[in-house]
Structure formats: C-alpha cells, structure tokens
Design a protein around this motif. Structure first.
Motif, PDB file in Angstrom:
ATOM      1  N   GLY A 142     -11.086 -77.022   7.924  1.00  0.00           N
ATOM      2  CA  GLY A 142     -10.135 -75.936   8.092  1.00  0.00           C
ATOM      3  C   GLY A 142     -10.189 -75.271   9.458  1.00  0.00           C
ATOM      4  O   GLY A 142      -9.462 -74.316   9.710  1.00  0.00           O
ATOM      5  N   HIS A 143     -11.055 -75.756  10.347  1.00  0.00           N
ATOM      6  CA  HIS A 143     -11.194 -75.177  11.688  1.00  0.00           C
ATOM      7  C   HIS A 143     -11.125 -76.290  12.734  1.00  0.00           C
ATOM      8  O   HIS A 143     -11.420 -77.447  12.435  1.00  0.00           O
ATOM      9  CB  HIS A 143     -12.527 -74.433  11.827  1.00  0.00           C
ATOM     10  CG  HIS A 143     -12.623 -73.226  10.962  1.00  0.00           C
ATOM     11  ND1 HIS A 143     -12.990 -73.293   9.641  1.00  0.00           N
ATOM     12  CD2 HIS A 143     -12.369 -71.919  11.220  1.00  0.00           C
ATOM     13  CE1 HIS A 143     -12.983 -72.069   9.122  1.00  0.00           C
ATOM     14  NE2 HIS A 143     -12.598 -71.215  10.064  1.00  0.00           N
ATOM     15  N   GLU A 144     -10.745 -75.902  13.931  1.00  0.00           N
ATOM     16  CA  GLU A 144     -10.730 -76.866  15.035  1.00  0.00           C
ATOM     17  C   GLU A 144     -12.161 -77.232  15.419  1.00  0.00           C
ATOM     18  O   GLU A 144     -13.049 -76.374  15.384  1.00  0.00           O
ATOM     19  CB  GLU A 144     -10.014 -76.263  16.255  1.00  0.00           C
ATOM     20  CG  GLU A 144      -8.578 -75.949  15.980  1.00  0.00           C
ATOM     21  CD  GLU A 144      -7.655 -76.537  17.028  1.00  0.00           C
ATOM     22  OE1 GLU A 144      -8.142 -77.140  17.999  1.00  0.00           O
ATOM     23  OE2 GLU A 144      -6.443 -76.381  16.835  1.00  0.00           O
ATOM     24  N   ASP A 145     -12.362 -78.497  15.783  1.00  0.00           N
ATOM     25  CA  ASP A 145     -13.676 -78.913  16.284  1.00  0.00           C
ATOM     26  C   ASP A 145     -13.975 -78.173  17.582  1.00  0.00           C
ATOM     27  O   ASP A 145     -13.078 -77.897  18.379  1.00  0.00           O
ATOM     28  CB  ASP A 145     -13.699 -80.414  16.566  1.00  0.00           C
ATOM     29  CG  ASP A 145     -13.692 -81.262  15.308  1.00  0.00           C
ATOM     30  OD1 ASP A 145     -13.745 -80.690  14.194  1.00  0.00           O
ATOM     31  OD2 ASP A 145     -13.631 -82.492  15.444  1.00  0.00           O
ATOM     32  N   VAL A 146     -15.243 -77.861  17.777  1.00  0.00           N
ATOM     33  CA  VAL A 146     -15.690 -77.222  19.016  1.00  0.00           C
ATOM     34  C   VAL A 146     -16.624 -78.207  19.699  1.00  0.00           C
ATOM     35  O   VAL A 146     -17.591 -78.684  19.088  1.00  0.00           O
ATOM     36  CB  VAL A 146     -16.404 -75.880  18.729  1.00  0.00           C
ATOM     37  CG1 VAL A 146     -16.916 -75.270  20.023  1.00  0.00           C
ATOM     38  CG2 VAL A 146     -15.460 -74.935  18.005  1.00  0.00           C
ATOM     39  N   ARG A 147     -16.328 -78.507  20.970  1.00  0.00           N
ATOM     40  CA  ARG A 147     -17.128 -79.490  21.716  1.00  0.00           C
ATOM     41  C   ARG A 147     -17.636 -78.904  23.016  1.00  0.00           C
ATOM     42  O   ARG A 147     -16.926 -78.159  23.689  1.00  0.00           O
ATOM     43  CB  ARG A 147     -16.287 -80.720  22.044  1.00  0.00           C
ATOM     44  CG  ARG A 147     -16.004 -81.589  20.872  1.00  0.00           C
ATOM     45  CD  ARG A 147     -15.483 -82.961  21.320  1.00  0.00           C
ATOM     46  NE  ARG A 147     -15.429 -83.835  20.172  1.00  0.00           N
ATOM     47  CZ  ARG A 147     -14.310 -84.147  19.536  1.00  0.00           C
ATOM     48  NH1 ARG A 147     -13.158 -83.687  19.943  1.00  0.00           N
ATOM     49  NH2 ARG A 147     -14.355 -84.948  18.507  1.00  0.00           N
ATOM     50  N   VAL A 148     -18.864 -79.294  23.354  1.00  0.00           N
ATOM     51  CA  VAL A 148     -19.428 -79.001  24.671  1.00  0.00           C
ATOM     52  C   VAL A 148     -20.123 -80.266  25.156  1.00  0.00           C
ATOM     53  O   VAL A 148     -20.610 -81.068  24.353  1.00  0.00           O
ATOM     54  CB  VAL A 148     -20.410 -77.804  24.667  1.00  0.00           C
ATOM     55  CG1 VAL A 148     -19.690 -76.508  24.376  1.00  0.00           C
ATOM     56  CG2 VAL A 148     -21.544 -78.018  23.696  1.00  0.00           C
ATOM     57  N   GLU A 149     -20.161 -80.435  26.470  1.00  0.00           N
ATOM     58  CA  GLU A 149     -20.794 -81.613  27.085  1.00  0.00           C
ATOM     59  C   GLU A 149     -21.838 -81.185  28.089  1.00  0.00           C
ATOM     60  O   GLU A 149     -21.742 -80.105  28.670  1.00  0.00           O
ATOM     61  CB  GLU A 149     -19.751 -82.448  27.835  1.00  0.00           C
ATOM     62  CG  GLU A 149     -18.868 -83.265  26.971  1.00  0.00           C
ATOM     63  CD  GLU A 149     -18.040 -84.259  27.778  1.00  0.00           C
ATOM     64  OE1 GLU A 149     -18.575 -84.873  28.728  1.00  0.00           O
ATOM     65  OE2 GLU A 149     -16.856 -84.411  27.442  1.00  0.00           O
ATOM     66  N   ALA A 150     -22.793 -82.076  28.310  1.00  0.00           N
ATOM     67  CA  ALA A 150     -23.814 -81.860  29.334  1.00  0.00           C
ATOM     68  C   ALA A 150     -24.264 -83.208  29.873  1.00  0.00           C
ATOM     69  O   ALA A 150     -24.172 -84.236  29.178  1.00  0.00           O
ATOM     70  CB  ALA A 150     -25.005 -81.104  28.758  1.00  0.00           C
ATOM     71  N   GLU A 151     -24.744 -83.194  31.079  1.00  0.00           N
ATOM     72  CA  GLU A 151     -25.294 -84.414  31.678  1.00  0.00           C
ATOM     73  C   GLU A 151     -26.622 -84.734  31.003  1.00  0.00           C
ATOM     74  O   GLU A 151     -27.446 -83.849  30.775  1.00  0.00           O
ATOM     75  CB  GLU A 151     -25.510 -84.198  33.179  1.00  0.00           C
ATOM     76  CG  GLU A 151     -26.040 -85.417  33.886  1.00  0.00           C
ATOM     77  CD  GLU A 151     -26.187 -85.194  35.387  1.00  0.00           C
ATOM     78  OE1 GLU A 151     -26.935 -85.954  35.998  1.00  0.00           O
ATOM     79  OE2 GLU A 151     -25.569 -84.259  35.914  1.00  0.00           O
ATOM     80  N   ALA A 152     -26.826 -85.985  30.668  1.00  0.00           N
ATOM     81  CA  ALA A 152     -28.091 -86.440  30.083  1.00  0.00           C
ATOM     82  C   ALA A 152     -29.074 -86.748  31.208  1.00  0.00           C
ATOM     83  O   ALA A 152     -28.673 -87.140  32.302  1.00  0.00           O
ATOM     84  CB  ALA A 152     -27.858 -87.679  29.223  1.00  0.00           C
ATOM     85  N   VAL A 153     -30.359 -86.567  30.914  1.00  0.00           N
ATOM     86  CA  VAL A 153     -31.392 -86.762  31.922  1.00  0.00           C
ATOM     87  C   VAL A 153     -32.415 -87.777  31.406  1.00  0.00           C
ATOM     88  O   VAL A 153     -33.055 -87.540  30.378  1.00  0.00           O
ATOM     89  CB  VAL A 153     -32.102 -85.424  32.242  1.00  0.00           C
ATOM     90  CG1 VAL A 153     -33.195 -85.627  33.275  1.00  0.00           C
ATOM     91  CG2 VAL A 153     -31.094 -84.383  32.699  1.00  0.00           C
ATOM     92  N   PRO A 154     -32.582 -88.906  32.115  1.00  0.00           N
ATOM     93  CA  PRO A 154     -33.568 -89.892  31.655  1.00  0.00           C
ATOM     94  C   PRO A 154     -34.983 -89.359  31.858  1.00  0.00           C
ATOM     95  O   PRO A 154     -35.266 -88.682  32.839  1.00  0.00           O
ATOM     96  CB  PRO A 154     -33.302 -91.111  32.549  1.00  0.00           C
ATOM     97  CG  PRO A 154     -32.625 -90.566  33.755  1.00  0.00           C
ATOM     98  CD  PRO A 154     -31.898 -89.330  33.329  1.00  0.00           C
ATOM     99  N   ASP A 155     -35.829 -89.651  30.883  1.00  0.00           N
ATOM    100  CA  ASP A 155     -37.244 -89.341  31.043  1.00  0.00           C
ATOM    101  C   ASP A 155     -38.035 -90.623  30.805  1.00  0.00           C
ATOM    102  O   ASP A 155     -37.482 -91.709  30.942  1.00  0.00           O
ATOM    103  CB  ASP A 155     -37.675 -88.164  30.154  1.00  0.00           C
ATOM    104  CG  ASP A 155     -37.465 -88.408  28.666  1.00  0.00           C
ATOM    105  OD1 ASP A 155     -37.439 -89.580  28.232  1.00  0.00           O
ATOM    106  OD2 ASP A 155     -37.322 -87.432  27.926  1.00  0.00           O
ATOM    107  N   VAL A 156     -39.277 -90.524  30.455  1.00  0.00           N
ATOM    108  CA  VAL A 156     -40.131 -91.707  30.365  1.00  0.00           C
ATOM    109  C   VAL A 156     -39.714 -92.670  29.254  1.00  0.00           C
ATOM    110  O   VAL A 156     -39.681 -93.873  29.457  1.00  0.00           O
ATOM    111  CB  VAL A 156     -41.606 -91.281  30.164  1.00  0.00           C
ATOM    112  CG1 VAL A 156     -42.499 -92.490  29.959  1.00  0.00           C
ATOM    113  CG2 VAL A 156     -42.078 -90.474  31.348  1.00  0.00           C
TER     114      VAL A 156
END
Length: 166
Positions: A109-123
């Motif tokens: 019953g509500h609009e989807d809410v989206r946010v994005e971020a850059e992923a950071v590789p680790d070990v």
C-alpha cells in the motif's frame, strides 16, 4: 690421537660420496624438459578468499555477459533513535571494485523507498556500509528491507528482513 680421529672420518666421507653418486641419478628425469629446468607447476590449494581467481566458464547456452549471482547478507536492520533513521548494513560475498548497494524498503500500500551507496571491497567480501532512510519518509508500521548488490560482474540480493517504524 689425531690419527684415530682421522680414521673414522674417512669411512663417513666415503659413505656420503657413495650415497650421493647412487641417489642423485635417481633424481633426474629421462625427459630433457623436466631435468633441464622446466617451469614448476602451480601448487593447488585452497582458492583465494572470495572464490576462485577466475570465474568459472559460463554454462552452454547461457549469455556470458550476464553478471554472476552472488550471496548478499543483510547483517543489521533497525531504527536508530539518535538519528531518526532506518539503518541497514550488509555485504556481498564477493571481492570486487565498482559495485553498488541498493536498499529497498517495501510495505504493501506504499511506494517503495530506495537508497544507494557505493560498495567497498575488503579482505573477504564487498561491504555495503550503512544505508540510512529518514523515518519521516516512511509510514509507521512494519517494512520489509532488502539489500541488493550490483556490479558489471556480479548481482544478488538478500532475503527480506522486517523493520518496524514507530
């Protein structure tokens, strides 16, 4: 006394010389490439963390340009009262550069809410860090949080996790 000490050394030296002459020929190969300093073979052991160094070949009939599927794990999801945000974090089970993490909050019953971020590789993984949505963008109630990872090489999404907005 010096004569007695010299005597036992001679048989030992002779024995070592005899062993060297009889053992060393057994260490050579009839194949001239092997005995002439051939390149050593790769030692097979555990694959590097995050999977094999090269991806497996695409199965017959598949599009080799399609990104590989990877597991995505949502490690935390909740409302942080000090910031007034719904916060979610997680990772993709792959180590690579230039990936993006997308948090989707969904409620019927509500609009989807989206946010994005850059992923950071680790070990061992590629971390999504902390993705936050201000609760004033969300109606009170239970929302389903899902974390998605995308790159040119890989894609995947987590299982949904419930987050209750006060």
């Amino acid at each position: 006394m010096n004569a007695l000490r010299a005597t036992p050394r001679r048989p030992v030296a002779a024995l070592l010389a005899l062993l060297t002459v009889s053992v060393v020929p057994g260490c050579t190969s009839a194949d001239p490439a092997i005995s002439a300093g051939a390149t050593p073979t790769e030692v097979v052991g555990d694959p590097p963390v995050g999977g094999p160094a090269t991806p497996p070949a695409a199965p017959a009939g598949s599009d080799a340009d399609d990104p590989a599927r990877v597991d995505v794990v949502l490690t935390y999801g909740g409302v942080e009262s000090s910031t007034g945000d719904v916060e979610v974090s997680g990772y993709a089970a792959v180590v690579e550069d230039e990936g993006r993490c997308i948090l989707t909050l969904r409620r019927r019953g509500h609009e989807d809410v989206r946010v994005e971020a850059e992923a950071v590789p680790d070990v061992r993984t590629t971390a999504c860090g902390l993705l936050a949505v201000p609760i004033d963008r969300l109606a009170p109630g239970e929302w389903q949080a899902r974390l998605e990872y995308r790159s040119a090489q890989s894609t995947g999404q987590s299982a949904a996790s419930a987050v209750t907005v006060p």
